[in-house]
Design a protein around this motif. Structure first.
Motif, short mmCIF file in Angstrom:
data_model
loop_
_atom_site.label_atom_id
_atom_site.label_comp_id
_atom_site.label_asym_id
_atom_site.label_seq_id
_atom_site.Cartn_x
_atom_site.Cartn_y
_atom_site.Cartn_z
N UNK A 1 -26.68 -18.42 -7.86
CA UNK A 1 -27.67 -18.48 -8.94
C UNK A 1 -27.02 -18.46 -10.33
N UNK A 2 -25.96 -17.67 -10.47
CA UNK A 2 -25.28 -17.59 -11.77
C UNK A 2 -24.68 -18.94 -12.17
N UNK A 3 -24.23 -19.72 -11.18
CA UNK A 3 -23.71 -21.06 -11.44
C UNK A 3 -24.84 -22.05 -11.70
N UNK A 4 -25.92 -21.85 -10.98
CA UNK A 4 -27.10 -22.70 -11.18
C UNK A 4 -27.55 -22.67 -12.64
N UNK A 5 -27.51 -21.46 -13.22
CA UNK A 5 -27.96 -21.30 -14.61
C UNK A 5 -27.06 -22.00 -15.61
#
Ligand SMILES: [Zn+2]
Ligand SMILES: [Zn+2]
Length: 125
Positions: A51-55
């Motif tokens: 999720x942190x990369x998705x953002x």
């Protein structure tokens, strides 16, 4: 891709029939036509990311910018008169997922803007 195929049928019908037309329908339609243009292969890639990369993806940056634009960078939980965050607005205004079912192809209804305080409250229920 054909916009008419991608546009949400319910929203499109309301638009074409001129029924139930209001600002939220306009926002949802604009979002649908301008944002949900990912191919299914990039959707798979997006959903595989932590999720942190998705953002950090250009997709999310585009979604976030669209939400800031549509909602005028205002927290949906703050009183209207209170919704000004000064020079820190970029870190103080967050885009919150109501659910993650449409990750990578979010609809307008899946998201809302929250200030840092209200966002933290939302996640600590
Ligand atoms: Zn707020
Ligand atoms: Zn959130």
């Amino acid at each position: 891709m054909d916009i008419n195929v991608r546009a949400d049928r319910k929203i499109r019908n309301r638009f074409e029939q001129g029924q139930g037309w209001n600002i939220d329908v306009a926002k949802a339609l604009w979002f649908e036509l301008n944002i949900n243009q990912n191919s299914s292969s990039s959707l798979t890639e997006l959903r595989a990311l932590p999720y942190s990369e998705y953002l950090k993806t250009s997709h999310w940056k585009k979604v976030r910018a669209a939400m800031l634009l549509i909602e005028q960078a205002r927290c949906s939980a703050c009183p209207t008169d209170d919704s000004f965050y000064g020079d820190d607005w970029e870190t103080e205004i967050h885009v919150h997922h109501l659910h993650y079912r449409n990750l990578g192809c979010e609809k307008f209804e899946d998201l809302k803007l929250l200030c840092r305080k209200h966002h933290e409250e939302e996640h600590h229920h």
